[in-house]
Design an enzyme around this catalytic site. Structure first.
Site, PDB file in Angstrom:
ATOM      1  CD  GLU A  33      -2.425  48.526   7.794  1.00  0.00           C
ATOM      2  OE1 GLU A  33      -2.201  48.795   6.619  1.00  0.00           O
ATOM      3  OE2 GLU A  33      -1.980  47.506   8.357  1.00  0.00           O
ATOM      4  CG  HIS A  68       3.594  41.545  13.715  1.00  0.00           C
ATOM      5  ND1 HIS A  68       2.340  40.998  13.850  1.00  0.00           N
ATOM      6  CD2 HIS A  68       3.794  42.285  14.846  1.00  0.00           C
ATOM      7  CE1 HIS A  68       1.797  41.395  14.987  1.00  0.00           C
ATOM      8  NE2 HIS A  68       2.650  42.169  15.603  1.00  0.00           N
ATOM      9  NE  ARG A 132      10.761  44.671  -0.464  1.00  0.00           N
ATOM     10  CZ  ARG A 132      10.620  43.612   0.305  1.00  0.00           C
ATOM     11  NH1 ARG A 132      11.077  42.440  -0.116  1.00  0.00           N
ATOM     12  NH2 ARG A 132      10.018  43.681   1.476  1.00  0.00           N
TER      13      ARG A 132
END
Length: 482
Positions: A33, A68, A132
Site C-alpha cells: 500500500e 505501527h 471485531r
C-alpha cells in the site's frame, strides 16, 4: 509492517514481512500500500443489528503508535472539523450497510494533509475494517455509557438495537502499559511482575496481578488504563497522574514514557496529532527522569539500613572510609555518621533525614523528599525510579570479547542470513540473524565491517536477554598487531 523507501530494499522487506506474518498469524500473505507519512489514525466504532440498525458510536484517535501499533487512544478524536467527522461517520455506516454487516466492528482511516500541504483540505485514506472489538473499545464505552461486549452478545442473539445510540458525554483516554523498554528500540521485557497496583477509581483492564510471570509467547501489554472526564485536558491530566502513582515493580515498562507523552505540549495540541509523534520526540521522552541520583541514594541507604551484623552494609578496616554502591549510572558514597545512621558524601548536598529498609527521607536544597524503597534480585524501585544494581565486582562469566553481539530480548532465532558462516566478511549494517518474540521480529545487524569469528545462533534456538549470538571482529581490531 515495513516501510520501503528504496526499490532495492523491496525484495528483502517483502521476505521479512511475510516470514513475520507467517510466524505470528500462520499466513504469510503481504499487501503493498502507499505509505502515508505522519497521518492521523482515526477510526469509527460501529454496532449493527440484524434488523438494519447501524450505530456509529463516534470517532477515536489512535495516532500515538510504536512499530505501527497503538499506544494511546482517545474518544472522540480531538480537533476534527465537523464536516470531516460527519464524512467519516457516514462512510463507515455506508460500508457496513453495503455488506449487511451484523455485530461490532471498527472502520479505520488515515487522515493526511491534502495535495497542497498543511492547511489544505485533508485527504482521507481507508485502511481496513476490523470485524471485531478493538483493544481501544473501552474509551468508546466510557464516552457513550454502554457495554459493547454485552451489546454485541445481544445482537448475536437477534435482539434489536434502539433506533439511536446514547448521547456522547465528555472525553476518554486509554494508555496501553507494556513490558518493554522504549529507549532500547521498544525491546519487550520478561520476568516476574513483583508488584502491580493502580489507584482506585480508575478503570484498569488487565490479566496480570502481582507475582505473575511475563513470558515470551504473547504480546507484552500488561494492562489498559482508561479514564473519563468532562474535557480532554482533564482526561489527559487524570490519566498521567494515575499512571504516575501506579506501582509497577518488575521488568522495565513504558509507564514513564506514557506519563511524559500525556504531558507533552505537542500531544496536548490536537492539531499536532499524527503517527510521527514518537519519531520526533522519543529521545526526549526517554531521557532519564530527574532525581535519579537521589533515588540511588535512597536505595543505598535502605540497603544499609537493612544490613545486619557488626559491620553493617560492608566490611571496612577503617570505618571512616566511604562505602560505595552503584545503581545504573549513579554512584553513591556514604559512611557511618556519629550518633548512628549514615551521612552521604556523594552526591553532595544530601542530608539524611530518616532511613529504614523500606523508606528513606532525604533533604535536598531545603526540600525533604520521601522514597518508598523495594529491592529485588538485581533491581531496586525507589519512588518512581527503577534502578539496576551494578555489582561491586564483575563476574568473569559476564565478560565478553569485543564485537560480541548479544540478544537484545528473549525470544527465538527464526532465521540466519542465507549462507552466513564463520570466517565470512560482513559490512556495517548487514543483517546477520532475526529474533522473534512477543509479536515482534528484531534484526541483529553487524555493528561494523569486519570478519564473523563466531556464530552461536541457529534457527529454532531459544535465547535469553544477553545471550551471545555472534562475534564480529571489526576492521580496526584486525589492524591491531597480535
Amino acid at each position: 509492517m515495513r516501510i520501503v523507501r528504496e526499490l532495492e530494499a523491496l525484495e528483502r522487506e517483502l521476505r521479512e514481512a511475510s516470514a513475520e506474518a507467517a510466524s505470528a498469524f500462520g499466513d504469510g500473505e503481504v499487501f503493498v500500500e502507499p505509505y502515508v507519512e505522519n497521518g492521523r489514525h482515526v477510526e469509527v466504532q460501529l454496532l449493527c443489528d440484524a434488523h438494519g440498525t447501524v450505530w456509529a458510536l463516534g470517532t477515536r484517535d489512535c495516532s500515538l503508535q510504536r512499530r505501527h501499533q497503538k499506544v494511546i487512544e482517545e474518544a472522540p478524536a480531538p480537533g476534527l472539523p465537523a464536516a470531516l467527522e460527519a464524512s467519516l461517520l457516514d462512510t463507515a455506516v455506508r460500508a457496513a450497510k453495503s455488506v449487511g454487516y451484523v455485530g461490532a466492528g471498527t472502520v479505520e482511516f488515515l487522515v493526511a494533509d491534502g495535495p497542497e500541504g498543511p492547511g489544505s483540505a485533508p485527504r482521507v485514506h481507508f485502511l481496513e475494517m476490523n470485524t471485531r472489538l478493538q483493544v481501544e473499545h473501552p474509551v468508546t464505552e466510557e464516552v457513550y455509557g454502554v457495554d459493547l461486549v454485552a451489546l454485541q452478545l445481544a445482537v448475536a442473539e437477534g435482539r434489536a438495537l434502539p433506533p439511536e445510540p446514547p448521547a456522547r458525554r465528555g472525553h476518554a483516554v486509554e494508555a496501553r502499559l507494556y513490558a518493554e523498554d522504549p529507549a532500547r528500540d521498544w525491546a519487550p521485557q520478561t520476568g516476574v511482575l513483583h508488584r502491580f497496583e493502580t489507584p482506585a477509581g480508575v478503570r484498569v483492564d488487565t490479566g496480570y496481578a502481582s507475582g505473575d510471570a511475563i513470558g515470551v509467547h504473547y504480546d507484552p501489554m500488561l494492562a489498559k488504563v482508561i479514564v473519563h472526564a468532562g474535557t480532554r485536558e482533564e482526561a489527559l491530566r487524570k490519566l498521567a497522574h494515575t499512571l504516575e502513582r501506579a506501582v509497577v515493580h518488575g521488568p522495565a515498562t513504558n509507564r514513564d514514557l506514557l506519563v511524559a507523552s500525556l504531558r507533552h505540549p505537542e500531544f496536548a495540541g490536537p492539531d499536532a496529532l499524527d503517527t510521527g509523534f514518537y519519531d520526533r520526540n522519543l529521545a526526549a521522552l526517554t531521557a532519564p527522569a530527574p532525581g535519579g541520583e537521589f533515588a540511588a541514594v535512597a536505595a543505598a541507604l535502605a540497603g544499609a539500613s537493612a544490613a545486619t551484623g557488626r559491620f553493617g552494609g560492608g566490611w571496612r578496616n577503617v570505618r571512616s572510609q566511604d562505602e560505595t554502591r552503584t545503581y545504573g549510572g549513579h554512584e553513591v558514597r556514604y559512611r557511618p555518621a556519629r550518633g548512628g545512621g549514615h551521612e552521604v558524601t556523594s552526591p553532595q548536598g544530601v542530608r539524611v533525614v530518616a532511613a529504614a529498609p523500606d523508606r528513606v527521607s532525604l533533604e535536598v536544597a531545603g526540600v525533604v523528599r520521601h522514597f518508598d524503597v523495594t529491592a529485588y534480585e538485581d533491581t531496586v524501585h525507589a519512588g518512581a525510579h527503577r534502578l539496576t544494581v551494578r555489582p561491586r565486582f564483575t563476574d568473569p562469566a559476564d565478560l565478553q570479547e569485543p564485537g560480541s553481539l548479544l540478544a537484545p530480548m528473549p525470544g527465538t532465532v527464526v532465521r540466519v542470513a542465507d549462507g552466513l558462516a564463520v570466517g565470512d566478511r560482513v559490512t556495517a549494517g548487514q543483517p546477520l540473524l532475526w529474533l522473534e518474540a512477543m509479536k515482534m521480529e528484531h534484526r541483529v545487524i553487524a555493528p561494523a565491517s569486519g570478519t564473523l569469528t563466531a556464530l552461536h545462533a541457529a534457527p529454532g534456538r531459544q535465547v535469553e536477554v544477553g545471550a551471545l549470538l555472534a562475534v564480529v571482529q571489526t576492521e580496526a581490531q584486525e589492524e591491531v598487531p597480535a
